[in-house]
Write an enzyme that holds these catalytic residues in place. Structure first.
Site, mmCIF file in Angstrom:
data_model
loop_
_atom_site.group_PDB
_atom_site.id
_atom_site.type_symbol
_atom_site.label_atom_id
_atom_site.label_comp_id
_atom_site.label_asym_id
_atom_site.label_seq_id
_atom_site.Cartn_x
_atom_site.Cartn_y
_atom_site.Cartn_z
ATOM 1 N N LYS A 52 4.613 -3.118 -12.434
ATOM 2 C CA LYS A 52 3.519 -3.560 -11.724
ATOM 3 C C LYS A 52 2.593 -3.827 -13.229
ATOM 4 C CE LYS A 52 4.687 -1.528 -7.524
ATOM 5 N NZ LYS A 52 4.460 -0.406 -6.412
ATOM 6 N N GLN A 96 1.489 5.135 -5.847
ATOM 7 C CA GLN A 96 3.129 5.124 -5.825
ATOM 8 C C GLN A 96 3.897 6.267 -4.774
ATOM 9 O OE1 GLN A 96 4.430 2.391 -6.830
ATOM 10 N NE2 GLN A 96 6.397 2.969 -6.222
ATOM 11 N N ASP A 119 -1.616 -2.194 -1.157
ATOM 12 C CA ASP A 119 -0.259 -1.854 -0.691
ATOM 13 C C ASP A 119 -0.284 -2.296 0.740
ATOM 14 O OD1 ASP A 119 1.763 -1.049 -2.418
ATOM 15 O OD2 ASP A 119 1.136 0.909 -2.576
HETATM 16 N N1 GUN Z 1 7.588 3.069 -3.118
HETATM 17 C C1 GUN Z 1 8.547 2.265 -2.834
HETATM 18 N N2 GUN Z 1 7.969 0.951 -2.552
HETATM 19 C C2 GUN Z 1 6.676 1.246 -2.696
HETATM 20 C C3 GUN Z 1 5.483 0.306 -2.654
HETATM 21 O O1 GUN Z 1 5.470 -0.988 -2.426
HETATM 22 N N3 GUN Z 1 4.132 0.825 -2.827
HETATM 23 C C4 GUN Z 1 4.108 2.244 -3.143
HETATM 24 N N4 GUN Z 1 2.783 2.614 -3.146
HETATM 25 N N5 GUN Z 1 5.220 3.062 -3.257
HETATM 26 C C5 GUN Z 1 6.552 2.412 -3.073
#
Ligand code: GUN
Length: 291
Positions: A52, A96, A119
């Protein structure tokens, strides 16, 4: 069989985002800014957050990665969330998942300002998406929607079977596919661990979205000739022949299913890169909403 190349599509979208960012900056506007909170040292999470941050650099976003020890308390994490909520330079941020067991992910998600929740996990955004109102759509479902859109896959009137009912993928995906969107209007069946006769259902599907997190679960005998198959799985399985000692496996038995499918996403290089680019799209949207 058409390979739905998420990596290539993500590169195209990143280049489109970069053009927009360059325009904003040339008009004297600030760079969009995405922040990410990571707690602990889960290998998958470290990799994903790394992707990211790298993607932010590629499109000209500012990024901030806040990495905390797994012993951090829930109250400390809530304080960090409050700081990002209040920081006018941060357009959007993510926490996350998964979080350590002593921290409530629900509590943390609910503490995020919905206007910075890129998100799309906050109940306000989930609720708005459910009602068909403008909101942040969570990144993986948004990425899948973009794949269907850019590859001109007809969804209207089709039977879409979603396997898995997670809050992050299965559930929002089922809502988008049944909604009145260009990539919606499908008849949707959601299957899960309690579903009986799963194979009878997947065999009726025009579109299958496999998002249950079990490597190679969907086999060729479960898929109708000509179906479109989207593989959301990203399980790390031991592989002593690879340098890392593991490799990614999807929820779909690719060699088997690709012989039946009319179109299919690979793993890696399918949904994964589109998830990252969708987070960038949401952050750009968050930044533009403040202009
Ligand atoms: N863990 C697995 N996929 C994601 C996601 O799209 N966003 C976040 N914050 N955590 C995750």
């Amino acid at each position: 069989m058409l390979l739905l190349d998420g990596k290539k599509l993500a590169d195209e979208l990143k280049s489109e985002i970069k053009t927009e960012v360059d325009q904003l900056v040339s008009q004297g506007k600030k760079q969009p800014h995405l922040a990410a909170i990571l707690v602990g040292t889960d290998g998958g999470s470290l990799t994903y957050v790394g992707h990211k941050v790298k993607a932010c650099e590629q499109v000209g976003f500012k990024s901030t990665m806040l990495h905390f020890d797994s012993a951090m308390t829930e109250a400390e994490l809530l304080q960090e969330v409050a700081k990002l909520n209040a920081d006018p330079d941060v357009d959007g941020f993510i926490v996350q998942l998964p979080l350590p067991a002593h921290i409530s992910a629900d509590k943390v998600i609910m503490a995020i300002d919905p206007s910075k929740d890129v998100d799309g996990f906050h109940p306000v955004n989930v609720g708005k998406v459910t009602l068909g109102l403008p909101a942040f759509v969570s990144a993986t479902p948004l990425g899948i929607t973009k794949i269907l859109e850019r590859y001109n896959i007809e969804t209207s009137g089709k039977h879409c079977v979603v396997v898995g009912r997670s809050n992050i993928v299965g559930r929002p995906m089922s809502i988008l596919m049944s909604g009145q969107l260009p990539t919606g209007n499908a008849t949707v069946t959601v299957c899960h661990s309690r579903t009986k006769n799963l194979k009878d259902i997947t065999l009726q599907a025009d579109i299958i979205i496999a998002a249950l997190g079990k490597p190679e679960f969907l086999t060729g005998d479960m898929v109708r000739e000509g179906a479109v198959v989207i593989d959301v799985g990203t399980t790390r399985v031991t592989d002593t022949t690879s340098k890392a000692g593991w490799r990614l496996k999807g929820d779909v038995k690719f060699d088997d299913v690709s012989k039946k499918a009319s179109a299919i996403t690979p793993v890696p290089g399918g949904v994964g890169p589109m998830t990252v680019v969708s987070l960038l799209l949401n952050t750009l949207q968050a930044a533009k909403q403040k202009l």
